[in-house]
Design an enzyme around this catalytic site. Sequence first.
Site, mmCIF file in Angstrom:
data_model
loop_
_atom_site.group_PDB
_atom_site.id
_atom_site.type_symbol
_atom_site.label_atom_id
_atom_site.label_comp_id
_atom_site.label_asym_id
_atom_site.label_seq_id
_atom_site.Cartn_x
_atom_site.Cartn_y
_atom_site.Cartn_z
ATOM 1 N N TYR A 1 0.841 -1.205 0.000
ATOM 2 C CA TYR A 1 0.000 0.000 0.000
ATOM 3 C C TYR A 1 0.871 1.248 0.000
ATOM 4 O O TYR A 1 0.591 2.214 -0.700
ATOM 5 C CB TYR A 1 -0.944 -0.003 1.209
ATOM 6 C CG TYR A 1 -1.960 -1.105 1.164
ATOM 7 C CD1 TYR A 1 -3.131 -0.970 0.420
ATOM 8 C CD2 TYR A 1 -1.749 -2.290 1.860
ATOM 9 C CE1 TYR A 1 -4.068 -1.996 0.368
ATOM 10 C CE2 TYR A 1 -2.680 -3.317 1.812
ATOM 11 C CZ TYR A 1 -3.832 -3.167 1.065
ATOM 12 O OH TYR A 1 -4.750 -4.182 1.011
ATOM 13 N N CYS B 1 -6.548 -5.370 -7.489
ATOM 14 C CA CYS B 1 -6.330 -4.974 -6.102
ATOM 15 C C CYS B 1 -5.785 -6.126 -5.261
ATOM 16 O O CYS B 1 -5.179 -5.894 -4.210
ATOM 17 C CB CYS B 1 -7.603 -4.401 -5.494
ATOM 18 S SG CYS B 1 -9.054 -5.446 -5.674
ATOM 19 N N HIS B 2 -5.946 -7.359 -5.728
ATOM 20 C CA HIS B 2 -5.397 -8.507 -4.994
ATOM 21 C C HIS B 2 -3.869 -8.492 -4.985
ATOM 22 O O HIS B 2 -3.260 -9.139 -4.152
ATOM 23 C CB HIS B 2 -5.916 -9.824 -5.581
ATOM 24 C CG HIS B 2 -5.543 -10.061 -7.008
ATOM 25 N ND1 HIS B 2 -6.251 -9.494 -8.057
ATOM 26 C CD2 HIS B 2 -4.534 -10.767 -7.567
ATOM 27 C CE1 HIS B 2 -5.693 -9.869 -9.203
ATOM 28 N NE2 HIS B 2 -4.646 -10.646 -8.931
ATOM 29 N N GLU C 1 -1.336 -16.551 -10.058
ATOM 30 C CA GLU C 1 -0.369 -15.731 -10.780
ATOM 31 C C GLU C 1 1.079 -16.044 -10.401
ATOM 32 O O GLU C 1 2.008 -15.433 -10.942
ATOM 33 C CB GLU C 1 -0.646 -14.249 -10.512
ATOM 34 C CG GLU C 1 -1.976 -13.781 -11.053
ATOM 35 C CD GLU C 1 -2.203 -12.299 -10.852
ATOM 36 O OE1 GLU C 1 -1.265 -11.567 -10.498
ATOM 37 O OE2 GLU C 1 -3.350 -11.850 -11.066
#
Length: 164
Positions: free
Chosen positions: A98, A129-130, A156
């Site tokens: 973040y 957002c993950h 991923e």
Amino acid sequence: MSIHYTHVDSPVGPLLVAASDAGLHAIAFPENRHPVRIGDDWTRGGHPLIEEAHRQLAAYFGGERREFDLPLAPRGTEFQRAVWQALAAIPYGSTESYAQLAMRLGRRGAARAVGAANGRNPLPIVLPCHRVIGASGGLTGFGGGLPTKRYLLALEGALPQALL
């Protein structure tokens, strides 16, 4: 403007997908911290953009797609939209904290505000957002739940080493 919506199957459960001629408006997990509110201008049923989103999501979950090519029409504040746009720049298979995202936006010290905007992302997966994790490398809050975040990062190959 009429927004069309339907549910599509995915490995993380049925996803609500909403679109109009303006673009994709929402993707929502079965369990969503900030549920999508279906408005009076929403119509249950298909739309060509929903069908395309479904094809691209299926290819993503099948390991055949790393980026999405869809017109987007998320509703939010100017700051939220800036955060959501920045999410699209986090590459597949990567993560960012973040604080790193806040710094990239030129908002040093605004990690909490970035986190709040991230949590209101109406287009998860497409605006990834993950891929945003805590400064310590741990998984932090996610609108679709931490098991879903873990699944997406594992898909991923981006699950932090400490969590393997």
